[in-house]
Scaffold this motif. Structure first.
Motif, PDB file in Angstrom:
ATOM      1  N   ASP A 188       0.867  -1.181   0.000  1.00  0.00           N
ATOM      2  CA  ASP A 188       0.000   0.000   0.000  1.00  0.00           C
ATOM      3  C   ASP A 188       0.903   1.231   0.000  1.00  0.00           C
ATOM      4  OD1 ASP A 188      -2.022   1.826   0.195  1.00  0.00           O
ATOM      5  OD2 ASP A 188      -2.608   1.301   2.247  1.00  0.00           O
ATOM      6  N   ILE A 189       1.185   1.740  -1.184  1.00  0.00           N
ATOM      7  CA  ILE A 189       2.287   2.689  -1.333  1.00  0.00           C
ATOM      8  C   ILE A 189       1.878   4.150  -1.157  1.00  0.00           C
ATOM      9  CG2 ILE A 189       2.169   3.040  -3.836  1.00  0.00           C
ATOM     10  CD1 ILE A 189       5.292   2.613  -3.787  1.00  0.00           C
ATOM     11  N   GLU A 190       0.601   4.490  -1.286  1.00  0.00           N
ATOM     12  CA  GLU A 190       0.207   5.900  -1.156  1.00  0.00           C
ATOM     13  C   GLU A 190       0.592   6.502   0.191  1.00  0.00           C
ATOM     14  OE1 GLU A 190      -3.853   6.556  -2.213  1.00  0.00           O
ATOM     15  OE2 GLU A 190      -3.490   6.303  -4.360  1.00  0.00           O
ATOM     16  N   PRO A 191       0.348   5.808   1.324  1.00  0.00           N
ATOM     17  CA  PRO A 191       0.789   6.379   2.605  1.00  0.00           C
ATOM     18  C   PRO A 191       2.300   6.558   2.684  1.00  0.00           C
ATOM     19  CG  PRO A 191      -0.795   4.607   2.958  1.00  0.00           C
ATOM     20  CD  PRO A 191      -0.417   4.564   1.516  1.00  0.00           C
ATOM     21  N   ILE A 192       3.044   5.684   2.015  1.00  0.00           N
ATOM     22  CA  ILE A 192       4.506   5.800   2.027  1.00  0.00           C
ATOM     23  C   ILE A 192       4.945   7.018   1.223  1.00  0.00           C
ATOM     24  CG2 ILE A 192       6.672   4.642   1.479  1.00  0.00           C
ATOM     25  CD1 ILE A 192       5.241   1.984   1.797  1.00  0.00           C
ATOM     26  N   LEU A 193       4.299   7.259   0.106  1.00  0.00           N
ATOM     27  CA  LEU A 193       4.616   8.448  -0.687  1.00  0.00           C
ATOM     28  C   LEU A 193       4.330   9.715   0.102  1.00  0.00           C
ATOM     29  CD1 LEU A 193       3.173   7.341  -4.150  1.00  0.00           C
ATOM     30  CD2 LEU A 193       5.563   7.335  -3.426  1.00  0.00           C
ATOM     31  N   SER A 194       3.264   9.701   0.891  1.00  0.00           N
ATOM     32  CA  SER A 194       2.939  10.863   1.739  1.00  0.00           C
ATOM     33  C   SER A 194       4.014  11.080   2.788  1.00  0.00           C
ATOM     34  CB  SER A 194       1.580  10.662   2.406  1.00  0.00           C
ATOM     35  OG  SER A 194       0.547  10.606   1.448  1.00  0.00           O
ATOM     36  N   LEU A 195       4.495   9.988   3.396  1.00  0.00           N
ATOM     37  CA  LEU A 195       5.570  10.110   4.388  1.00  0.00           C
ATOM     38  C   LEU A 195       6.853  10.620   3.744  1.00  0.00           C
ATOM     39  CD1 LEU A 195       5.112   6.807   6.457  1.00  0.00           C
ATOM     40  CD2 LEU A 195       4.610   9.141   7.211  1.00  0.00           C
ATOM     41  N   ALA A 196       7.147  10.144   2.556  1.00  0.00           N
ATOM     42  CA  ALA A 196       8.356  10.586   1.863  1.00  0.00           C
ATOM     43  C   ALA A 196       8.313  12.087   1.600  1.00  0.00           C
ATOM     44  CB  ALA A 196       8.518   9.814   0.553  1.00  0.00           C
ATOM     45  N   LYS A 197       7.152  12.564   1.204  1.00  0.00           N
ATOM     46  CA  LYS A 197       6.995  13.993   0.958  1.00  0.00           C
ATOM     47  C   LYS A 197       7.098  14.785   2.255  1.00  0.00           C
ATOM     48  CE  LYS A 197       3.903  17.329  -1.271  1.00  0.00           C
ATOM     49  NZ  LYS A 197       2.623  17.506  -2.019  1.00  0.00           N
ATOM     50  N   LYS A 198       6.462  14.275   3.309  1.00  0.00           N
ATOM     51  CA  LYS A 198       6.446  14.960   4.602  1.00  0.00           C
ATOM     52  C   LYS A 198       7.848  15.095   5.193  1.00  0.00           C
ATOM     53  CE  LYS A 198       4.409  14.524   9.259  1.00  0.00           C
ATOM     54  NZ  LYS A 198       3.475  13.701  10.096  1.00  0.00           N
ATOM     55  N   TYR A 199       8.655  14.027   5.067  1.00  0.00           N
ATOM     56  CA  TYR A 199       9.972  14.001   5.708  1.00  0.00           C
ATOM     57  C   TYR A 199      11.130  14.140   4.709  1.00  0.00           C
ATOM     58  CZ  TYR A 199       7.484  12.410   9.882  1.00  0.00           C
ATOM     59  OH  TYR A 199       6.635  12.313  10.969  1.00  0.00           O
ATOM     60  N   ASN A 200      10.812  14.442   3.452  1.00  0.00           N
ATOM     61  CA  ASN A 200      11.829  14.640   2.423  1.00  0.00           C
ATOM     62  C   ASN A 200      12.720  13.403   2.275  1.00  0.00           C
ATOM     63  OD1 ASN A 200      13.204  16.060   0.392  1.00  0.00           O
ATOM     64  ND2 ASN A 200      14.698  16.880   1.837  1.00  0.00           N
ATOM     65  N   LEU A 201      12.084  12.264   2.065  1.00  0.00           N
ATOM     66  CA  LEU A 201      12.788  10.996   1.925  1.00  0.00           C
ATOM     67  C   LEU A 201      12.711  10.503   0.473  1.00  0.00           C
ATOM     68  CD1 LEU A 201      11.384   9.185   5.092  1.00  0.00           C
ATOM     69  CD2 LEU A 201      13.497  10.534   4.915  1.00  0.00           C
ATOM     70  N   LYS A 202      13.687   9.718   0.094  1.00  0.00           N
ATOM     71  CA  LYS A 202      13.686   9.085  -1.220  1.00  0.00           C
ATOM     72  C   LYS A 202      13.002   7.715  -1.125  1.00  0.00           C
ATOM     73  CE  LYS A 202      16.019  12.338  -3.275  1.00  0.00           C
ATOM     74  NZ  LYS A 202      15.345  13.227  -4.272  1.00  0.00           N
ATOM     75  N   ILE A 203      12.412   7.298  -2.250  1.00  0.00           N
ATOM     76  CA  ILE A 203      11.779   5.989  -2.346  1.00  0.00           C
ATOM     77  C   ILE A 203      12.510   5.143  -3.379  1.00  0.00           C
ATOM     78  CG2 ILE A 203       9.692   4.705  -2.979  1.00  0.00           C
ATOM     79  CD1 ILE A 203       9.274   6.175  -0.434  1.00  0.00           C
ATOM     80  N   ILE A 204      12.989   3.974  -2.935  1.00  0.00           N
ATOM     81  CA  ILE A 204      13.472   2.949  -3.854  1.00  0.00           C
ATOM     82  C   ILE A 204      12.392   1.878  -3.896  1.00  0.00           C
ATOM     83  CG2 ILE A 204      15.213   1.185  -4.320  1.00  0.00           C
ATOM     84  CD1 ILE A 204      17.221   2.926  -2.793  1.00  0.00           C
ATOM     85  N   GLU A 205      11.824   1.665  -5.062  1.00  0.00           N
ATOM     86  CA  GLU A 205      10.740   0.701  -5.208  1.00  0.00           C
ATOM     87  C   GLU A 205      11.290  -0.584  -5.836  1.00  0.00           C
ATOM     88  OE1 GLU A 205       6.265   0.320  -7.200  1.00  0.00           O
ATOM     89  OE2 GLU A 205       7.580   1.997  -7.732  1.00  0.00           O
ATOM     90  N   ASP A 206      11.291  -1.654  -5.051  1.00  0.00           N
ATOM     91  CA  ASP A 206      11.753  -2.953  -5.522  1.00  0.00           C
ATOM     92  C   ASP A 206      10.540  -3.719  -6.040  1.00  0.00           C
ATOM     93  OD1 ASP A 206      12.596  -5.560  -5.849  1.00  0.00           O
ATOM     94  OD2 ASP A 206      13.886  -5.575  -4.077  1.00  0.00           O
ATOM     95  N   ALA A 207      10.390  -3.718  -7.353  1.00  0.00           N
ATOM     96  CA  ALA A 207       9.251  -4.371  -7.997  1.00  0.00           C
ATOM     97  C   ALA A 207       9.679  -5.651  -8.709  1.00  0.00           C
ATOM     98  CB  ALA A 207       8.601  -3.407  -8.990  1.00  0.00           C
TER      99      ALA A 207
END
Length: 373
Positions: free
Chosen positions: A136-155
């Protein structure tokens, strides 16, 4: 009695035609034309602007971590229930993996635990889609934006899977795929890095090729990279596989639906079967896993299948219980009960695209006989 492997790839499209072209033209190395074509078509299929083909999925993770500037002392949040590759890439970069437990429903990382693990040292979150349903990636994207974090998506395990209608692999600052033979499409060995950021793409291209400089003397290097190039042979195979991905996905779902129907009785005996769907997607069944009610029950069923020449594969072992990481001083006294349960009691059945209907029926028949059904 025929042996039924855990996985057999399906190579019945243009694979031989394209590989023959590589051989007859002499383009077999990392300089051949199939590489750019595969990069372009796979990135377009997923919905990213840039693709950088590499030698395998672990190489893709190494490059992704370095391309995002993750290094000594940085913290990276990731699931404990995954293959070792993401954690290995973080640790070898000098960074610190920070783990979260998984869910017992979709077997993915528990998104609700992530924010509590964020500190001033957190640099990124690695999202790993496990076994067939997306995180469930939408909440993670919100956290990344909130805390200025990068996302590495292992698909790596979800070729063609979607999350709310968008392809998995299009959400990360950097996303990676593996094309090992047990994946939905294969290049034998191989992987790819996807991104919408041109600067990151160019950085990844440089890192996969020993950090040769674009200008100046060829064999003068100012930083270290890797020889993680994909060959033209691999890309040719991947292109032929990509042409068939829709039919492959359909077959995988048919396989999953067959097992779901025929093995549903196991739920009454305390087994967990894969969830058929989540709020965001239908299961893609990269593998069809079972979680037994006890370790003893798991071993008994596996022994029965093995005696009948039916292969199985255990679930991933948790990162916080990996001996090598314990030796390095990571994860002392950490416990993640859901992941530990899956690791100890979980295994998966033959799930490859090359399976015939008779193979599937025999797997089910053996399990039913073992359970007295």
């Amino acid at each position: 009695m025929k042996f039924i492997p855990v996985n057999t790839p399906l190579l019945n499209g243009n694979e031989l035609k394209y590989l023959t072209e590589c051989i007859t033209t002499g383009w077999i190395s990392s300089e051949g034309p199939f590489i750019k074509e595969f990069e372009t078509k796979f990135s377009a299929y997923i919905g990213q602007k840039y693709g950088v083909a590499v030698s395998n999925g672990s190489a893709a993770l190494d490059i992704a971590v370095k391309a995002l500037g993750i290094g000594t002392g940085d913290e990276v949040i990731m699931p404990t229930f995954t293959i070792i590759s993401p954690a290995q890439s973080v640790v070898t970069a000098g960074a610190i993996p920070v783990l979260v437990d998984c869910s017992l429903t979709d077997w993915n990382m528990n998104v609700t635990e992530i924010e509590g693990k964020i500190t001033a040292k957190t640099k990124a979150i690695i999202v790993v889609h496990v076994y067939g349903l997306p995180v469930d990636i939408e909440p993670i994207l919100s956290l990344a934006k909130k805390y200025n974090l990068k996302i590495i998506e292992d698909a790596a395990e979800v070729h063609g899977q979607t999350y709310n209608g968008q392809k998995c692999g299009c959400f990360g600052d950097v996303s990676i795929f593996s094309f090992y033979p047990n994946k939905h499409i294969t290049t034998g060995e191989g992987g790819i890095i996807l991104t919408n950021n041109q600067a990151i793409a160019e950085r990844c291209q440089k890192l996969r090729n020993l950090c040769f400089e674009p200008e100046g003397p060829r064999f003068v290097h100012y930083e270290l990279g890797w020889n993680y190039r994909m060959t033209n042979l691999q890309a040719a195979l991947g292109l032929a596989q990509l042409e068939q991905i829709d039919s492959f996905l359909s077959k995988k779902r048919q396989l999953g639906e067959f097992y779901q129907k025929e093995l549903s009785f196991l739920k009454d005996e305390g087994f967990l079967l894969p969830e058929k769907s989540s709020a965001q997607a239908e299961n893609i069944y990269w593998v069809f896993g079972l979680v037994a009610p006890s370790e003893k029950e798991k071993e008994g069923l596996i022994d029965c299948l093995n005696q009948n020449k039916i292969a199985t594969r255990p679930f991933f072992w948790c990162m916080h219980e990996q001996p090598i990481f314990k030796q390095m001083g990571f994860f002392e006294k950490e416990s993640f009960p859901n992941a530990e349960k899956l690791a100890r009691r979980g295994f998966y059945l033959p799930s490859g695209l090359g399976l015939e209907n008779d193979d599937l029926e025999r797997v089910v028949s053996v399990i039913k006989q073992y359970k007295g059904k």
